[in-house]
Design an enzyme around this catalytic site. Sequence first.
Site, PDB file in Angstrom:
ATOM      1  CG  ASP A  36      45.114   5.863  36.894  1.00 24.69           C
ATOM      2  OD1 ASP A  36      44.430   5.597  37.889  1.00 24.69           O
ATOM      3  OD2 ASP A  36      44.671   6.418  35.868  1.00 24.69           O
ATOM      4  CE  LYS A  58      40.559   2.956  36.304  1.00 22.21           C
ATOM      5  NZ  LYS A  58      39.368   3.617  35.748  1.00 22.21           N
ATOM      6  N   GLY A  89      47.980   8.275  33.700  1.00 24.45           N
ATOM      7  CA  GLY A  89      48.917   8.000  32.620  1.00 24.45           C
ATOM      8  C   GLY A  89      48.458   8.655  31.328  1.00 24.45           C
ATOM      9  CG  ASP A  91      45.265  14.265  27.538  1.00 24.67           C
ATOM     10  OD1 ASP A  91      45.822  15.357  27.727  1.00 24.67           O
ATOM     11  OD2 ASP A  91      44.030  14.135  27.390  1.00 24.67           O
ATOM     12  CG  MET A 172      43.945   1.045  27.067  1.00 26.63           C
ATOM     13  SD  MET A 172      42.567   1.821  27.934  1.00 26.63           S
ATOM     14  CE  MET A 172      41.765   2.684  26.575  1.00 26.63           C
TER      15      MET A 172
END
Length: 509
Positions: A36, A58, A89, A91, A172
Amino acid sequence: MAKGKVWLVGAGPGDAELLTKKAERVLNMADVIVYDALVGQAIIAGLPETVEKVYVGKRSSHHAMSQEEISRLLVSYAERGKNVVRLKGGDPFLFGRGGEEIEELLAGGIDYEVVPGITSALAVPAYNGIPVTHRDYCSSLHIITGHKRRGKSLELDYEALCRMDGTLVFLMGVASTPEICHGLIAAGMNPQMPAALLSQGTTAGQQRLISTVSELPRRMEKERLSTPAILLIGKVCALAGDFDWYEKLPLAGTRVVLTRPKQRMYRLAEKFRSLGAEVLEFPSIQICPIKRTNLFRALAQIETYQWLVFTSPSGIDVFFEQCAEVKFDIRKLSNLKIAVIGSGTARQLEQHGIYADLIPEEYSAAALGEALAKKAGKQERILIARAEAGSPDLLARLRKDVCHPVDDIAIYRTEAVDRTLENVGRDRPVLEGLAMDERAVFVFTSASTVRGTVDNISLEACARMRAVCIGEQTAREAGRHGIAVQVAEKADEESLLNAVVEQAAVREK
């Protein structure tokens, strides 16, 4: 054909040393690594060179591959008998969509394992001096996704979050921070509740913004920290100023790019990491032994030599590997005196239980030649085992005395590492970006590491690069490519460390 297996592996928050031992073991046995965008750059740089790497990064509003395509890709590789690591990235199960990938693996009849990773929700606050729990401040921790679909609001129970009176960690959630802060205040949270935005935690780019729930949205617009970042809200945020530790390390905020061969990387990398640097391993050259050389003939008549000379740790490694290949009994070296170019080479020789008889005060080929010419008897025969493109300075002094018989044997050559495939799927070449990164310092330990590096970057990037070189010959090679360098005081690892620390201190000013 037997099916392969898939491991869903958590890469942690970015610091390569936070990768678990099990994760390292699994990565080293993989045929394919699917990774990722949030996997730390230092981790990516240290992945096995021979494994196939597939970037499926992403980011918000930009996906290299959809989630459905990624899941199908894992199944496809495993059906072809490949051992696949899905490197994620943090867990795999904490907002990592690992559960969706497992559903696809189950449907395809693919065997799998999960390797948990350290989540940024815990590690990033810790690197910023913020304990997510503290019995004098809070008794609970809540991890919440701040991600929302485009055009929609977050569906959060703000009143319930306020009643918990614990630390709130939003992953996020940078774009949603104003909405989250306003929602919490409207639900009854004290507007003066401490809050923090923590950017690029555990890496050289780490930054933090400490504020309050009411003031954070305004301040983040002004200061604009980089993503990825996490939002932390709770009384413990006020402890950051007292408990911070990472920024106090000498090389915190510095990316050290090591360019020496992979097998010579570990010791130096560990030293830089202990000082707080984010170390990126980008070997620019590889050591290629020269087989069936004159060395074998020299070993067959080793009793005719009085001196054996090494000019690099790599030369020592290759020498003893080739001795083992022909079953040469190293006890036959007992009557030879051994000269080495510097302390690093001497230390590598000691790994074989042998100690150098001669080390010049200045660690250079010219100084070694001068010291050897003075020390060796006029009729003593000298065997030099070194790289194919060895410095002519070593022989220049010895050949002034025709009575010094010398056999200069090339036992290995250095070849540039091709890094073309590492840039597939990325917006810009990796090394190009590092060369233009003001936090990065390149470390060159030979002229060949310089040449191997500049092959992968533009002239503009060379002009903007900061570098430290181990000696004047290496510095001259860097200068030919327009690279501004600082030369270590001595040609050894400790001097390299000191020079990089000096570079970092200048940047901070």
